[in-house]
Design an enzyme around this catalytic site. Structure first.
Site, PDB file in Angstrom:
ATOM      1  N   ASP A  34     -10.260   0.729   1.337  1.00 58.98           N
ATOM      2  CA  ASP A  34      -9.793   1.133   2.672  1.00 58.98           C
ATOM      3  C   ASP A  34     -10.580   0.443   3.771  1.00 58.98           C
ATOM      4  O   ASP A  34     -10.253   0.596   4.955  1.00 58.98           O
ATOM      5  CB  ASP A  34      -9.911   2.658   2.838  1.00 58.98           C
ATOM      6  CG  ASP A  34     -11.364   3.111   2.901  1.00 58.98           C
ATOM      7  OD1 ASP A  34     -11.724   3.817   3.867  1.00 58.98           O
ATOM      8  OD2 ASP A  34     -12.135   2.763   1.998  1.00 58.98           O
ATOM      9  N   PHE A  37     -10.898   0.013  -8.103  1.00 58.08           N
ATOM     10  CA  PHE A  37     -10.651   0.988  -7.047  1.00 58.08           C
ATOM     11  C   PHE A  37     -11.934   1.237  -6.262  1.00 58.08           C
ATOM     12  O   PHE A  37     -13.012   1.392  -6.857  1.00 58.08           O
ATOM     13  CB  PHE A  37     -10.205   2.333  -7.633  1.00 58.08           C
ATOM     14  CG  PHE A  37      -8.905   2.301  -8.379  1.00 58.08           C
ATOM     15  CD1 PHE A  37      -7.690   2.411  -7.710  1.00 58.08           C
ATOM     16  CD2 PHE A  37      -8.893   2.164  -9.767  1.00 58.08           C
ATOM     17  CE1 PHE A  37      -6.493   2.401  -8.408  1.00 58.08           C
ATOM     18  CE2 PHE A  37      -7.697   2.158 -10.467  1.00 58.08           C
ATOM     19  CZ  PHE A  37      -6.490   2.276  -9.781  1.00 58.08           C
ATOM     20  N   ASP A  38     -11.814   1.323  -4.940  1.00 62.53           N
ATOM     21  CA  ASP A  38     -12.858   1.924  -4.132  1.00 62.53           C
ATOM     22  C   ASP A  38     -12.769   3.435  -4.339  1.00 62.53           C
ATOM     23  O   ASP A  38     -11.778   3.937  -4.877  1.00 62.53           O
ATOM     24  CB  ASP A  38     -12.639   1.556  -2.662  1.00 62.53           C
ATOM     25  CG  ASP A  38     -13.648   2.208  -1.733  1.00 62.53           C
ATOM     26  OD1 ASP A  38     -14.805   2.415  -2.141  1.00 62.53           O
ATOM     27  OD2 ASP A  38     -13.270   2.535  -0.591  1.00 62.53           O
ATOM     28  N   GLY A  39     -13.796   4.164  -3.914  1.00 60.50           N
ATOM     29  CA  GLY A  39     -13.800   5.611  -4.098  1.00 60.50           C
ATOM     30  C   GLY A  39     -13.180   6.363  -2.940  1.00 60.50           C
ATOM     31  O   GLY A  39     -11.990   6.666  -2.927  1.00 60.50           O
TER      32      GLY A  39
END
Length: 300
Positions: free
Chosen positions: A281, A166-168
């Site tokens: 994103d 996951f990106d943050g």
């Protein structure tokens, strides 16, 4: 295929173009229309489709189910996969046959001749929706369902264990700090993070999915878990890392490894992790993942 309890399961909906490589067939659909596409699929119904971007991810969650049931045959907190298609049932035989050919434990298929099949996601209790169509993903997000756009990628990821990156900000977390960065630059964002260090970051679009994944992860000891989760963020560990770690702790979300990249490219670390799926994103990060052969999904 074992029937799953939809009230307990982590339901993942995946479109046919996300799980299988349907680029040739999609071209027929765009150039010659739905009727010719249906005829093409019927004529080739016994010819398995090649794996698509999300294929290895679905194989890996199937492996997790197997390990969970080995540990507790009565367990109901399992992954449940739903295949969703905007095409007619007549063209669906090839999709079902392809899933059976590869030994995928999928029994739920929805063939909907409608422009917006995402209207059925909530009725199935879907916690994550993966599609190769941007409009589908945006519609799902508007309906309050965690969703991401998968990009075509030749995937050779090993089956086990399930590895999810996951990106943050704007993925696990809200985009509050990103907004400050856009308005005030890096210095403003750092000041904001320092001032808010003791306050958890808001929830992002994939938080609910990550939390359910974390709950399944806790059924095993760290060394024996068939699930590994990672945070790979552009945040600086020195200036913005503490709040991120505190937020994960506050949520009770276990993350096996965290990488604070301070704006450096994510591709090299993703190549080392070799995840089954990477959520981000930023399209530049998605491109970097594709360049190293990592299956990626964009959260718009």
């Amino acid at each position: 295929v074992l029937q799953k309890d939809p009230s307990m399961a982590l339901v993942i909906a995946v479109t046919t173009r996300a799980i299988f490589n349907l680029e040739e067939e999609h071209k027929v659909y765009l150039e010659k229309g739905k009727e010719e596409y249906t005829r093409h699929q019927q004529a080739n119904q016994d010819k398995p489709l090649p794996p698509g971007t999300a294929f290895a991810f679905i194989q890996a969650v199937q492996y997790v189910n197997k390990k969970i049931l080995e540990s507790n045959p009565a367990e109901r907190d399992l992954f449940d996969i739903l295949v969703l298609s905007n095409n007619s049932p007549e063209s669906g035989v090839r999709i079902i046959n392809s899933a059976k050919h590869y030994g995928l434990e999928i029994s739920k298929f929805c063939f909907v001749s409608d422009e917006d099949s995402t209207q059925y996601l909530k009725s199935h209790g879907v916690k994550l929706f993966l599609s190769a169509d941007r409009a589908d993903v945006c519609n799902a997000l508007r309906r309050g369902v965690s969703a991401a756009l998968v990009f075509r990628q030749e995937v050779q990821a090993p089956n086990t264990p399930l590895r999810v990156v996951f990106d943050g900000d704007a993925v696990l977390f809200s985009d509050e700090t990103d907004q400050i960065f856009q308005q005030q630059g890096l210095e403003g964002a750092v000041r904001y993070e320092r001032a808010m260090e003791a306050i958890p970051i808001g929830e992002g679009p994939l938080k609910a999915f990550a939390m359910h994944l974390g709950k399944m992860r806790k059924k095993f000891g760290q060394e024996k878990s068939p699930i590994r989760t990672y945070l790979v963020t552009a945040r600086s560990g020195r200036d913005m890392g503490v709040r991120a770690i505190r937020t994960l702790r506050e949520w009770g979300l276990p993350i096996d490894e965290a990488f604070f990249m301070d704006g450096a490219p994510k591709g090299p670390i993703l190549a080392q992790i070799q995840p089954h799926i990477f959520f981000d994103d930023g399209l530049h990060n998605i491109q970097g993942a594709q360049n190293v052969g990592v299956p990626s999904a964009w959260v718009p």
